[in-house]
Design an enzyme around this catalytic site. Structure first.
Site, PDB file in Angstrom:
ATOM      1  N   ARG A 194       0.817  -1.210   0.000  1.00 51.18           N
ATOM      2  CA  ARG A 194       0.000   0.000   0.000  1.00 51.18           C
ATOM      3  C   ARG A 194       0.857   1.269   0.000  1.00 51.18           C
ATOM      4  O   ARG A 194       0.336   2.368   0.205  1.00 51.18           O
ATOM      5  CB  ARG A 194      -0.937   0.020   1.218  1.00 51.18           C
ATOM      6  N   LYS A 195       2.142   1.134  -0.230  1.00 47.99           N
ATOM      7  CA  LYS A 195       3.031   2.305  -0.300  1.00 47.99           C
ATOM      8  C   LYS A 195       2.943   2.920  -1.698  1.00 47.99           C
ATOM      9  O   LYS A 195       3.874   2.858  -2.500  1.00 47.99           O
ATOM     10  CB  LYS A 195       4.463   1.910   0.050  1.00 47.99           C
ATOM     11  N   THR A 196       1.773   3.488  -1.966  1.00 44.42           N
ATOM     12  CA  THR A 196       1.490   4.052  -3.280  1.00 44.42           C
ATOM     13  C   THR A 196       1.344   5.558  -3.184  1.00 44.42           C
ATOM     14  O   THR A 196       1.203   6.121  -2.097  1.00 44.42           O
ATOM     15  CB  THR A 196       0.191   3.448  -3.847  1.00 44.42           C
TER      16      THR A 196
END
Length: 271
Positions: free
Chosen positions: A125-127
């Protein structure tokens, strides 16, 4: 999560500002998005959406996931010159970023395949806020797995949960609240904790910041009791060593947060 008109409008508003004189060009034109380096194409649907929004006719020349070489055309667009030129920079930026993500993902997948045909390379989820859909589709274009798209896709018990509630209590707490259709993943920091998590009911055990040797020991201890996922600052160069441990998944935040953009240019000619 397809690109919406609202996404495109936000991107264009950011770039055009209040008074765009730069693109006040008469007539009509045709342009092509050209790769300047080798890589994996992605984000072309988003680039086409930008041109479409401004009334241009645009089509991708290659498919998402295709390899491109320097000089290859990835997209063509025609329309009035002002609209084509206004769309150009946003389209190039989004396609370049997405193709960079796809290219880095393909490198990681290829590195894994040197050792294992089974292990999955996954995103996290490191977007970039507002670009998750573009980036997750780019990971798929590169041969990777999206992992969870948002918090509703899976329950993850992380270190902060364990610090507050204890490992077994946290697992019990979330198992009671989740749907039967939702997987429960538990983050652990030692091989012994991995078996404790599986025994307490974890479907997936995330082996966080472990060395390849520690990861292999954890996989052996789990012995198939839960899926094993390795994560934590793993680079493309590290992938073969982790793939050799027998883990089911290698997740890498760097696929999205640190991928360099693929270099594209956009050239036009008077129609």
């Amino acid at each position: 999560m397809p690109v919406t008109d609202a996404d495109v409008e936000r991107w264009l508003r950011e770039d055009l500002g209040h008074h765009d004189v730069t693109n006040d060009v008469p007539g009509s034109t045709e342009g092509r998005l050209i790769a300047k380096e080798a890589g994996v194409a992605a984000g072309l649907d988003a680039a086409v959406a930008v041109f479409d929004y401004l009334g241009c006719d645009a089509d991708a020349v290659v498919s998402s996931g295709d390899r491109v070489e320097p000089g290859d055309a990835a997209l063509r667009a025609t329309g009035d010159a002002q609209s084509v030129l206004r769309a150009e920079r946003v389209a190039v930026n989004v396609a370049g970023h997405a193709s960079g993500v796809a290219t880095k993902t393909r490198r990681a997948v290829d590195a894994a395949r040197e050792v294992s045909d089974a292990v999955e390379i996954a995103a996290t989820r490191k977007t970039t806020p507002g670009l998750r859909g573009v980036e997750k589709r780019a990971v798929v274009a590169g041969g990777g797995d999206t992992h969870r798209l948002d918090l509703s896709h899976m329950v993850m018990v992380k270190d902060n949960h364990v610090a507050e509630m204890g490992l077994e209590s946290a697992i019990r707490h979330f198992r009671e609240r989740k749907s039967f259709a939702t997987k429960l993943e538990v983050e652990v920091e030692s091989p012994v904790d991995a078996t404790q998590a599986a025994d307490a009911g974890a479907d997936i055990v995330l082996l966080d910041n472990m060395t390849p040797a520690e990861t292999k020991r954890a996989v052996n201890l789990l012995d198939g009791a839960a899926l094993a996922e390795a994560s934590g600052s793993i680079t493309v160069e590290d992938v073969p060593a982790y793939a050799a441990t027998g883990v089911d998944v290698i997740s890498m935040g760097s696929l999205t947060h640190s991928a360099p953009s693929l270099d594209y240019s956009f050239s036009t000619s008077v129609a």
